[in-house]
Design a protein around this motif. Sequence first.
Motif, PDB file in Angstrom:
ATOM      1  N   GLN A 143       0.848  -1.195   0.000  1.00 59.21           N
ATOM      2  CA  GLN A 143       0.000   0.000   0.000  1.00 59.21           C
ATOM      3  C   GLN A 143       0.879   1.239   0.000  1.00 59.21           C
ATOM      4  N   LEU A 144       0.586   2.168  -0.915  1.00 61.28           N
ATOM      5  CA  LEU A 144       1.250   3.472  -0.966  1.00 61.28           C
ATOM      6  C   LEU A 144       0.248   4.538  -0.557  1.00 61.28           C
ATOM      7  N   ALA A 145       0.660   5.380   0.394  1.00 61.49           N
ATOM      8  CA  ALA A 145      -0.207   6.452   0.859  1.00 61.49           C
ATOM      9  C   ALA A 145       0.550   7.773   0.787  1.00 61.49           C
ATOM     10  N   LEU A 146      -0.132   8.825   0.280  1.00 58.44           N
ATOM     11  CA  LEU A 146       0.463  10.146   0.126  1.00 58.44           C
ATOM     12  C   LEU A 146      -0.253  11.138   1.040  1.00 58.44           C
ATOM     13  N   TYR A 147       0.518  11.946   1.765  1.00 58.60           N
ATOM     14  CA  TYR A 147      -0.040  12.879   2.735  1.00 58.60           C
ATOM     15  C   TYR A 147       0.460  14.287   2.432  1.00 58.60           C
ATOM     16  N   ASN A 148      -0.370  15.292   2.790  1.00 56.86           N
ATOM     17  CA  ASN A 148       0.093  16.682   2.673  1.00 56.86           C
ATOM     18  C   ASN A 148       0.745  17.116   3.978  1.00 56.86           C
ATOM     19  N   ALA A 149       1.144  18.379   4.052  1.00 53.46           N
ATOM     20  CA  ALA A 149       1.917  18.862   5.193  1.00 53.46           C
ATOM     21  C   ALA A 149       1.142  18.815   6.497  1.00 53.46           C
ATOM     22  N   SER A 150      -0.176  18.897   6.439  1.00 60.45           N
ATOM     23  CA  SER A 150      -0.975  18.849   7.663  1.00 60.45           C
ATOM     24  C   SER A 150      -1.296  17.431   8.099  1.00 60.45           C
ATOM     25  N   GLY A 151      -0.839  16.430   7.311  1.00 59.65           N
ATOM     26  CA  GLY A 151      -1.078  15.047   7.663  1.00 59.65           C
ATOM     27  C   GLY A 151      -2.358  14.467   7.096  1.00 59.65           C
ATOM     28  N   THR A 152      -2.986  15.187   6.174  1.00 53.50           N
ATOM     29  CA  THR A 152      -4.207  14.689   5.550  1.00 53.50           C
ATOM     30  C   THR A 152      -3.853  13.686   4.453  1.00 53.50           C
ATOM     31  N   LEU A 153      -4.549  12.559   4.453  1.00 55.70           N
ATOM     32  CA  LEU A 153      -4.340  11.554   3.416  1.00 55.70           C
ATOM     33  C   LEU A 153      -4.909  12.068   2.100  1.00 55.70           C
ATOM     34  N   MET A 154      -4.028  12.153   1.079  1.00 52.60           N
ATOM     35  CA  MET A 154      -4.435  12.724  -0.198  1.00 52.60           C
ATOM     36  C   MET A 154      -4.689  11.666  -1.269  1.00 52.60           C
ATOM     37  N   ALA A 155      -3.976  10.560  -1.195  1.00 47.55           N
ATOM     38  CA  ALA A 155      -4.140   9.514  -2.208  1.00 47.55           C
ATOM     39  C   ALA A 155      -3.582   8.215  -1.670  1.00 47.55           C
ATOM     40  N   VAL A 199      -3.047   3.805  -2.867  1.00 50.32           N
ATOM     41  CA  VAL A 199      -3.198   2.735  -3.849  1.00 50.32           C
ATOM     42  C   VAL A 199      -2.631   1.460  -3.236  1.00 50.32           C
ATOM     43  N   THR A 200      -3.234   0.316  -3.565  1.00 44.83           N
ATOM     44  CA  THR A 200      -2.764  -0.982  -3.074  1.00 44.83           C
ATOM     45  C   THR A 200      -2.566  -1.922  -4.263  1.00 44.83           C
ATOM     46  N   ARG A 201      -1.447  -2.617  -4.256  1.00 45.46           N
ATOM     47  CA  ARG A 201      -1.143  -3.574  -5.313  1.00 45.46           C
ATOM     48  C   ARG A 201      -0.659  -4.884  -4.704  1.00 45.46           C
ATOM     49  N   GLU A 202      -1.038  -5.982  -5.321  1.00 44.08           N
ATOM     50  CA  GLU A 202      -0.479  -7.273  -4.939  1.00 44.08           C
ATOM     51  C   GLU A 202       0.896  -7.416  -5.589  1.00 44.08           C
ATOM     52  N   VAL A 203       1.822  -7.966  -4.804  1.00 51.29           N
ATOM     53  CA  VAL A 203       3.203  -8.110  -5.267  1.00 51.29           C
ATOM     54  C   VAL A 203       3.630  -9.561  -5.061  1.00 51.29           C
ATOM     55  N   ARG A 204       4.268 -10.121  -6.075  1.00 49.50           N
ATOM     56  CA  ARG A 204       4.836 -11.463  -5.959  1.00 49.50           C
ATOM     57  C   ARG A 204       6.349 -11.338  -6.109  1.00 49.50           C
ATOM     58  N   VAL A 205       7.066 -11.717  -5.048  1.00 43.04           N
ATOM     59  CA  VAL A 205       8.526 -11.600  -5.059  1.00 43.04           C
ATOM     60  C   VAL A 205       9.112 -13.008  -5.012  1.00 43.04           C
ATOM     61  N   SER A 206       9.980 -13.323  -5.928  1.00 39.73           N
ATOM     62  CA  SER A 206      10.553 -14.663  -6.041  1.00 39.73           C
ATOM     63  C   SER A 206      11.469 -14.968  -4.862  1.00 39.73           C
ATOM     64  N   PRO A 207      11.735 -16.254  -4.602  1.00 36.06           N
ATOM     65  CA  PRO A 207      12.657 -16.609  -3.513  1.00 36.06           C
ATOM     66  C   PRO A 207      14.035 -15.976  -3.729  1.00 36.06           C
ATOM     67  N   HIS A 208      14.628 -15.505  -2.646  1.00 34.07           N
ATOM     68  CA  HIS A 208      15.947 -14.877  -2.683  1.00 34.07           C
ATOM     69  C   HIS A 208      16.000 -13.780  -3.756  1.00 34.07           C
ATOM     70  N   GLY A 209      14.912 -13.044  -3.858  1.00 34.54           N
ATOM     71  CA  GLY A 209      14.834 -12.048  -4.919  1.00 34.54           C
ATOM     72  C   GLY A 209      14.318 -10.720  -4.432  1.00 34.54           C
ATOM     73  N   GLY A 210      13.950  -9.888  -5.388  1.00 30.48           N
ATOM     74  CA  GLY A 210      13.444  -8.563  -5.062  1.00 30.48           C
ATOM     75  C   GLY A 210      12.629  -8.008  -6.199  1.00 30.48           C
ATOM     76  N   THR A 264       3.523   0.526   2.951  1.00 32.36           N
ATOM     77  CA  THR A 264       3.227  -0.500   3.947  1.00 32.36           C
ATOM     78  C   THR A 264       3.181  -1.849   3.246  1.00 32.36           C
ATOM     79  N   LEU A 265       4.021  -2.776   3.707  1.00 24.85           N
ATOM     80  CA  LEU A 265       4.123  -4.105   3.100  1.00 24.85           C
ATOM     81  C   LEU A 265       3.463  -5.110   4.027  1.00 24.85           C
ATOM     82  N   GLN A 266       2.483  -5.836   3.504  1.00 21.21           N
ATOM     83  CA  GLN A 266       1.744  -6.817   4.292  1.00 21.21           C
ATOM     84  C   GLN A 266       1.831  -8.197   3.642  1.00 21.21           C
ATOM     85  N   ARG A 267       1.795  -9.231   4.501  1.00 19.83           N
ATOM     86  CA  ARG A 267       1.631 -10.579   3.961  1.00 19.83           C
ATOM     87  C   ARG A 267       0.214 -10.707   3.408  1.00 19.83           C
TER      88      ARG A 267
END
Length: 842
Positions: free
Chosen positions: A678-690, A692-703, A735-738
């Motif tokens: 999950q990527l979250a973008l905030y302005n200077a006052s701490g308001t959430l502006m945008a 997005v969440t994407r599923e990611v598949r990372v190979s073993p011993h990879g990146g 934020t990276l989640q299982r």
Amino acid sequence: MACIRNVTSYQSYPLHQGWELVSTAAGCYQNPAQLEQHAQAWLTASVPGTVIETLQQHHQWNLAHPLNVDSLDWWYRCSFAAVDVVEGTQRVLKLAGLATDATIWLNDQQILATDNMFRSYEVDITALLMEQNTLYIHFHSLQSLLTMKRPRPRWRTRLVEHQQLRWLRTTLLGRMPGWSPPLRPVGPWRTIVLEDRMLFALDQTSLQTTVEDGNGRVSVMFHAQCLLDVIPTHASLILDATEYALTVQKESDTAFTVRGEIEIPAVQLWWPHTHGAQPLYPARVVLHYPTTHAEIDCGKLAFRHIEWLADPLTHFGLRINDVPIFCRGACWTPLDMATLSGTAQEYTMALQLALRAGLNMFRVGGTMVYEDDAFYDLCDKAGILVWQDFMFANMDYPFAKEDFLTNCLQECEQVLTRLQTHACLAIWCGNSEISQQVAMLGLPAEMWHNDFFETTLPVLCQRYSHAPYWSSSPDGGALPFQANAGNAHYQGVGAFLRPLEDARRSEVHFAVECLAFANIPEDKTIDLFIKPEEMAIHHPKWKARVPRDAGAPWDFEDVRDYYLKLLFGLDPLKLRYSDMPRYMDLSRVVPGEVMAAVFAEWRRQRSVNNGGLIWFYRDLWPGAGWGIVDATGYPKASYYYLRRTWLPRACFFSDEGLNGLWVHVTNDQAEVFHAKLQLALYNASGTLMATVTREVRVSPHGGSELHVDALFEQFLDLTYVYRFGPPGYAFAVATLQRKEDAVVVSEAFYFVQGLPTEREINSGLSAQGSLQADGTYTLTVRADKLAQSVAIHTKSYLPEDNYFHLKPHGERVLTLYPLEKSVPLRGYVTALNTSHEVNIQV
């Protein structure tokens, strides 16, 4: 024979009780008879231990007025009774470590003279033992030995106080100005044991494991002298619960050899803990005689294949079990400068802390000591690799002198024999900084290397170990210290005040030392040597413990101040003058911010870097030392910043300028990592502006690396290089989640215009503790607004994580581990961008 843990036909009697210690003027007495003619004030002494340890116990030595123990002679004595033994028993006195030049008498007869603190010694005393015995050990004044007339070195180093130390096989600890406290090790620092041997006496051992095509192989060779007129009828190796036959060959009427080459199909492989499991196989050799048998405990064996990733001169790195390993960790230091060792519990706690940080390599450097067996055993069990230097550093050692060369070869062979079975041993290195020292002094290239490190020592290593050998650290390139060839001692970011971008520009392949800073410990550690009314930063006692390179017009606190200004845009001088608490808070996190940024850069998929080791894991004494853990074993802020970057599965940002902001996900483990990012973008006052969440598949011993603009499917200018008006966002959070259970694995922050310096009156920060059945507390920390570098302050508990950022309306749940039993939780939390403390509610 220290790869042998126990022999059932041997009986050991540690001589650790009843010791006494006395000092005399250097050279005053030559033997115990002369000594005893004069009344002496003997002190009860700790053995194993050092002179300083005993003096501290009797309140006769302290850092405020440190006695130079090298200037005196020191005598130890002990009386002991000898038990009766059966005929044919060999009785041996084993001295595992004497610092340094010593003469030993048993029952008024000189039996040994030693001149190497890194060697163990054995003496057959069968004919000398009586019912009651007295043992004396005379340690000769090191200072007097240094004044002896000897040839001058071809070069001088500022590392040590006295150039003639090159002739003496002793540690440089305590003898390096600006590096270590003045605790000079003298005395029987390792065990003294009386050992009764029956049936046979081992005099050579070789036990090595290899892996070929997924199968394990064990090579066994034991040579022994017969103590009775009989040799074993047959022998076997028991590995785990399986028995394998060995051959017994009679060499003479008084000697035999046991050999074997054993193959274990589909063996379980040993891995660094960041990459896999650590299966260990208990091993013992059984020697069968006509009427009895003897078992030789060989400890635990492991199987792994280790090799250079490529040509180490052009692409330094390690491959284990055919997988490239990103090595991260620190340079190990002794747990206690007074003893040069630690208890089993202290070693366990130190390595558990390292495991929690995601550290997978320690370096035992050439200015230290070879570590205790407990250290290597725990590294095997924990899955922590060890880069092992031989104890040579910076100086022009006189290898052309035959007796010195022989002494060094015996030392190195003993070390190799002792450590040969340890899976954790990743690299053997001949020395620390000798090639660099010579080249930096402008001496010709033919002097940068010598036959001992280039030819003699690697041949010896190959006899006992399959781990790679490297002659000198650093080495490689047009000059031995060229950062982008061979391995490096990289202080570009750090001591040499380069910008953070230099971590990429220098193309460091493997930094065996890096990122040295004066890391400020927590207040409870500062209170051990600075009184509350004494202003820490300006007090002479503080400055005496800030590390510095001898002869340099700056120290490592100046380095930290430089990066404080670089990261926060604030003047350290003005901060110290006007707001010392604020200066201390910022200074604690500065090295951590720098270290995290550098390791995030080095862990990118496209980075050429294969590893980095922080210069000092732990401080040698309380103060703002190089360590990321203080001298009491408590983590500093830098430890936690590194922990979040070193995790086997982690995410972090990289600012690629005109190419935008990228987020990187790493997966060191052997399984595919299915995650949500999950990527979250905030302005200077701490308001959430945008978001997005994407599923990611990372190979073993990879990146994996992802362009943030691509994830949002629009131009965002998060790196703020185009500058079409004021920045649209103040900070981003990844934020990276299982995927399977939504557990947060890692979180990363990126501040568009650099780290904030403003402080909020109220960020809505709160902390709630809940006692668990196992004595730990679960601490829940929340914030309504951005909370920067949230610090948990509690004297009796160790936080699982600390100095972390909290996003607006964020929450962090972590464990507090008790440092004492049954102590109520008391403490508070702070944030760098708030001006008040918040008590922990229980």
